[in-house]
Enzyme design. Structure first.
Site, PDB file in Angstrom:
ATOM      1  N   GLU A   1      34.651   1.944 -17.767  1.00 15.66           N
ATOM      2  CA  GLU A   1      33.219   2.217 -17.877  1.00 15.66           C
ATOM      3  C   GLU A   1      32.370   0.969 -18.047  1.00 15.66           C
ATOM      4  O   GLU A   1      31.214   1.059 -18.477  1.00 15.66           O
ATOM      5  CB  GLU A   1      32.958   3.145 -19.069  1.00 15.66           C
TER       6      GLU A   1
ATOM      7  N   ASP B   1      28.198   5.612 -17.623  1.00 20.70           N
ATOM      8  CA  ASP B   1      28.251   4.434 -18.486  1.00 20.70           C
ATOM      9  C   ASP B   1      28.520   3.159 -17.691  1.00 20.70           C
ATOM     10  O   ASP B   1      28.031   2.084 -18.048  1.00 20.70           O
ATOM     11  CB  ASP B   1      29.321   4.616 -19.566  1.00 20.70           C
TER      12      ASP B   1
ATOM     13  N   HIS C   1      30.924  13.393 -26.755  1.00 23.92           N
ATOM     14  CA  HIS C   1      29.504  13.690 -26.593  1.00 23.92           C
ATOM     15  C   HIS C   1      29.086  15.032 -27.196  1.00 23.92           C
ATOM     16  O   HIS C   1      27.978  15.481 -26.961  1.00 23.92           O
ATOM     17  CB  HIS C   1      29.127  13.659 -25.115  1.00 23.92           C
TER      18      HIS C   1
END
Length: 252
Positions: free
Chosen positions: A139, A165, A34
Site C-alpha cells: 500500500e 492507500d 476500518h
C-alpha cells in the site's frame, strides 16, 4: 478463477454470512482495520461463515500476534495484514500465522477450521498450516520498493494491493486510471508469479473495467462490495423507486 469476498465492517449479526453465501460470494472478509468490530464479533462471523460454506477472512489492524494469532484461533481461514513494507514485516506475519516449523504461532487445543475435530496435535497443526492463507498488503511506495524481498518470503500466499492507500501514498489519491497504478499492478503480478504467490486488489469494486484489465495481468483475488455500500445503494434505489411512484400518483 477469481475469488471474490464480500466485505463486512458494519453488520455484526451472523445472518450476514448466510446472506453472503446465498448471494454467491466466495468468502466473507471481516474488516477489523476500518470497522469497530471486536475479536469476539469477528469470531462469531467466522464461525457463521464456516457453517455457511464460505471462507472467513479477517483483515486485522496491526501486524501483531494479539490480532493475527487470535483471529485464527477464533475461526479465520485467512488473515489480511495492511501496510507491509519490508521482508521483515512479512516474516512477522508468517510467524504469527503459522505453527512450527513455518512460524511461531502458539498451539491451541481446538481449531474452528477443523470443526473442533479432535486430532493429534502434530496432525492438527500441519493441516491448519496448509489451509491458512496469509495476505500481505502492498500500500505504499516503500512496499513497492521492497516488493521482490516481500514476495520471496516463505509462507506469504497473496500479495494484496490496497489501491486506495497506495494512491494516497503516491500523491494521486483514488486516481485509479493513473499510469503509476497500472505500473504497480504489473510489478506486483510479476514478482508474485516469480515467487509462486497470488495477487489481489482492493478498492476497485466500482471499476469493473480495471478489474477485468488487472485480471488479465494475473490478479486472482478481488475485494468485493462492502456491507455499508450494499445497504446504501440498495436503500437509495428502493427510495428512488418509491419516490417515482409518489410523483406519478400526485399527478393523477
Amino acid at each position: 478463477m477469481i475469488a471474490t469476498p464480500s466485505n463486512v465492517r458494519l453488520v455484526s449479526s451472523v445472518e450476514i454470512a448466510g446472506l453472503a453465501a446465498a448471494a454467491g460470494w466466495h468468502s466473507l472478509l471481516i474488516d477489523l482495520e476500518h470497522g469497530t468490530f471486536s475479536l469476539q464479533d469477528a469470531s462469531q462471523l467466522c464461525l457463521a461463515a464456516n457453517s455457511a460454506g464460505i471462507s472467513p477472512i479477517v483483515r486485522v489492524p496491526q501486524n501483531t500476534s494479539e490480532w493475527i494469532s487470535r483471529s485464527f484461533d477464533g475461526g479465520a481461514q485467512g488473515i489480511i495484514v495492511p501496510h507491509i513494507e519490508s521482508a521483515e514485516a512479512a516474516r512477522n506475519v508468517v510467524k504469527y500465522s503459522k505453527f512450527y516449523p513455518l512460524g511461531e504461532r502458539s498451539a491451541t487445543y481446538s481449531h474452528p477450521m477443523l470443526r473442533y475435530t479432535p486430532l493429534p496435535g502434530k496432525i492438527a497443526t500441519s493441516v491448519v498450516n496448509s489451509y491458512t492463507t496469509v495476505f500481505c498488503m502492498i500500500e505504499s511506495q516503500k512496499g513497492l520498493d521492497n516488493l521482490e524481498d516481500i514476495a520471496a518470503v516463505e509462507g506469504v500466499d497473496v500479495l494484496l494491493i490496497g489501491c486506495s492507500d497506495l494512491t494516497l501514498d503516491l500523491g494521486i489519491h483514488q486516481q485509479f486510471d493513473h499510469p503509476k497504478v497500472d505500473e504497480a499492478v504489473r510489478a506486483v503480478c510479476k514478482a508474485a508469479k516469480k515467487n509462486g504467490k497470488a495477487v489481489g486488489v482492493g478498492a476497485l469494486g466500482a471499476r469493473p473495467d480495471l478489474l477485468e484489465k488487472f485480471g488479465k495481468y494475473g490478479v486472482r483475488f478481488i475485494m468485493g462490495a462492502a456491507d455499508m455500500g450494499l445497504i446504501l445503494n440498495g436503500a437509495t434505489k428502493a427510495a428512488a423507486a418509491l419516490e417515482e411512484i409518489n410523483q406519478k400518483v400526485q399527478l393523477t
